[in-house]
Design an enzyme around this catalytic site. Sequence first.
Site, PDB file in Angstrom:
ATOM      1  N   GLU A  39     126.056  58.609-113.095  1.00  0.00           N
ATOM      2  CA  GLU A  39     127.116  57.902-112.351  1.00  0.00           C
ATOM      3  C   GLU A  39     128.295  57.603-113.259  1.00  0.00           C
ATOM      4  O   GLU A  39     128.105  57.162-114.409  1.00  0.00           O
ATOM      5  CB  GLU A  39     126.521  56.592-111.807  1.00  0.00           C
ATOM      6  CG  GLU A  39     127.026  56.229-110.449  1.00  0.00           C
ATOM      7  CD  GLU A  39     126.579  57.225-109.378  1.00  0.00           C
ATOM      8  OE1 GLU A  39     127.354  58.157-109.075  1.00  0.00           O
ATOM      9  OE2 GLU A  39     125.469  57.050-108.856  1.00  0.00           O
ATOM     10  N   ASP A  42     131.207  62.145-114.141  1.00  0.00           N
ATOM     11  CA  ASP A  42     131.744  63.472-113.776  1.00  0.00           C
ATOM     12  C   ASP A  42     133.164  63.650-114.299  1.00  0.00           C
ATOM     13  O   ASP A  42     133.535  64.725-114.764  1.00  0.00           O
ATOM     14  CB  ASP A  42     131.636  63.758-112.264  1.00  0.00           C
ATOM     15  CG  ASP A  42     132.372  62.775-111.355  1.00  0.00           C
ATOM     16  OD1 ASP A  42     132.794  61.693-111.839  1.00  0.00           O
ATOM     17  OD2 ASP A  42     132.516  63.080-110.156  1.00  0.00           O
ATOM     18  N   GLY A 119     132.448  54.824 -96.385  1.00  0.00           N
ATOM     19  CA  GLY A 119     132.587  53.747 -97.374  1.00  0.00           C
ATOM     20  C   GLY A 119     131.260  53.268 -97.950  1.00  0.00           C
ATOM     21  O   GLY A 119     131.173  52.199 -98.541  1.00  0.00           O
ATOM     22  N   ALA A 120     130.199  54.079 -97.776  1.00  0.00           N
ATOM     23  CA  ALA A 120     128.869  53.667 -98.239  1.00  0.00           C
ATOM     24  C   ALA A 120     128.458  54.373 -99.520  1.00  0.00           C
ATOM     25  O   ALA A 120     127.322  54.275 -99.952  1.00  0.00           O
ATOM     26  CB  ALA A 120     127.837  53.927 -97.132  1.00  0.00           C
ATOM     27  N   SER A 124     131.335  60.550 -97.546  1.00  0.00           N
ATOM     28  CA  SER A 124     131.815  60.936 -96.215  1.00  0.00           C
ATOM     29  C   SER A 124     133.118  61.729 -96.327  1.00  0.00           C
ATOM     30  O   SER A 124     133.329  62.692 -95.588  1.00  0.00           O
ATOM     31  CB  SER A 124     132.002  59.706 -95.334  1.00  0.00           C
ATOM     32  OG  SER A 124     132.895  58.801 -95.945  1.00  0.00           O
ATOM     33  N   SER A 125     133.997  61.338 -97.257  1.00  0.00           N
ATOM     34  CA  SER A 125     135.282  62.047 -97.324  1.00  0.00           C
ATOM     35  C   SER A 125     135.105  63.456 -97.882  1.00  0.00           C
ATOM     36  O   SER A 125     135.729  64.405 -97.397  1.00  0.00           O
ATOM     37  CB  SER A 125     136.318  61.256 -98.125  1.00  0.00           C
ATOM     38  OG  SER A 125     135.891  61.064 -99.432  1.00  0.00           O
ATOM     39  N   GLU A 157     141.648  64.992-102.527  1.00  0.00           N
ATOM     40  CA  GLU A 157     141.398  63.567-102.811  1.00  0.00           C
ATOM     41  C   GLU A 157     142.493  63.004-103.714  1.00  0.00           C
ATOM     42  O   GLU A 157     142.991  61.907-103.488  1.00  0.00           O
ATOM     43  CB  GLU A 157     140.043  63.367-103.501  1.00  0.00           C
ATOM     44  CG  GLU A 157     138.835  63.542-102.608  1.00  0.00           C
ATOM     45  CD  GLU A 157     138.445  62.280-101.830  1.00  0.00           C
ATOM     46  OE1 GLU A 157     139.173  61.266-101.880  1.00  0.00           O
ATOM     47  OE2 GLU A 157     137.403  62.326-101.157  1.00  0.00           O
ATOM     48  N   ASP A 169     131.342  65.056-105.939  1.00  0.00           N
ATOM     49  CA  ASP A 169     131.106  64.914-104.496  1.00  0.00           C
ATOM     50  C   ASP A 169     131.379  66.200-103.709  1.00  0.00           C
ATOM     51  O   ASP A 169     130.516  66.650-102.956  1.00  0.00           O
ATOM     52  CB  ASP A 169     131.913  63.739-103.941  1.00  0.00           C
ATOM     53  CG  ASP A 169     131.536  62.439-104.620  1.00  0.00           C
ATOM     54  OD1 ASP A 169     130.517  62.413-105.332  1.00  0.00           O
ATOM     55  OD2 ASP A 169     132.256  61.446-104.452  1.00  0.00           O
TER      56      ASP A 169
HETATM   57  C1  GLA Z   1     132.768  58.614-106.539  1.00  0.00           C
HETATM   58  C2  GLA Z   1     133.645  59.755-107.014  1.00  0.00           C
HETATM   59  C3  GLA Z   1     132.841  60.724-107.893  1.00  0.00           C
HETATM   60  C4  GLA Z   1     132.091  59.982-108.993  1.00  0.00           C
HETATM   61  C5  GLA Z   1     131.329  58.782-108.429  1.00  0.00           C
HETATM   62  C6  GLA Z   1     130.709  57.925-109.501  1.00  0.00           C
HETATM   63  O1  GLA Z   1     131.794  59.079-105.665  1.00  0.00           O
HETATM   64  O2  GLA Z   1     134.173  60.473-105.923  1.00  0.00           O
HETATM   65  O3  GLA Z   1     133.702  61.705-108.426  1.00  0.00           O
HETATM   66  O4  GLA Z   1     132.950  59.605-110.026  1.00  0.00           O
HETATM   67  O5  GLA Z   1     132.162  57.952-107.634  1.00  0.00           O
HETATM   68  O6  GLA Z   1     129.690  58.617-110.148  1.00  0.00           O
END
Ligand code: GLA
Length: 346
Positions: A39, A42, A119-120, A124-125, A157, A169
């Site tokens: 987390e 990336d 938003g969870a 979703s986006s 994005e 994502d």
């Molecule tokens: C969001 C961002 C990802 C990543 C995560 C955290 O989902 O879109 O690129 O940075 O937060 O790991």
Amino acid sequence: MDARPEPPEVRAEKLLRKWFGVAPSVIASAHGRVNLIGEHVDYCGGLVLPVAIPQRTCVAIARTDGKSRRAVAEGFDEAMGESGEGWPHYVFGVWEELEKCGAPRVGMFAAIAGDVPIGAGLSSSAALCVATVKATLAVLGRSMDASEIADLCRRVEHRYAGVPCGLMDPFACAVAEERKALLLDCETGEHELVPVPETVRVEVVDTGVRRALADGRYAQRRAESERALAMIAGVVGPRASLRRVSLDELHASKGAMEEVLFRRARHVITEIERVRRFVDAMRAGRLGEMGGIMDASHASLREDFGVSWPQADETVERLRREPDVLGARMTGAGFGGCVVVLRRCG
Ligand code: GLA
């Protein structure tokens, strides 16, 4: 007895017919994702390990004779053009970026329906962007590989939604599967699907707290990571990203930076190492070790990276007391959203 909800394909098609009076030329979908571990690494060239969730976003598109483009989304009772705020940024952003890549401008109506909670922290986006790209490419008779799709969605994005997110994502929404985790090297784009052992279940628990990535805290964390890298480079020499900084080099640079930057960098460096250990444990079926590494990731996100939230901490604590829970951690960007849980089964 409750009727089962109609699948999103059916809902998207109905929406398209209702608003624009036409049948879809194509319907495409993309799954949301939950990140098992890795987390906030990336955008630092790190390793991530997301897995697809069953919930999907579907986009139905009808090609039209004219040049006009309109879109409608389930739950928003209005057909939008490109100036629409919110979800239209993603749809029209994808269309604009595709044109920049040489796609012809054609008239299209699009309808969106899906089950990925907004938003969870379940992407979703990105699921919306990836499903829009796939549907549009099918309409145009074109193709792109997963990394091109992911790059395009990341640009959307950044440019249209104003969120400086990483690659995880859209990449996950383009290729991850439900029982196969995507090990993605965000430095090189190399990726591999690693099966999740059959003796564990991945669960997602929604803490009910919502956040918007565009609220600035995500961008702030990213900027802090970059500042930390610049400070470290001032001491140990240039590095392409925090991925290329060792824990020893971080400690050697400690005096050169504010304490908070030291902690941010420590999270990134140790989290990348946790992904490596987690994948090794997963391949070898060492379930207890996988759980322990998830717990350590949560602690690091809470203490060092400062992105957890009280309901996530409580949920993680409560779940860990359940005998078959191996580990649990907050997932996604933080400040709201979900906890991911690894549970022993069978
Ligand atoms: C969001 C961002 C990802 C990543 C995560 C955290 O989902 O879109 O690129 O940075 O937060 O790991």
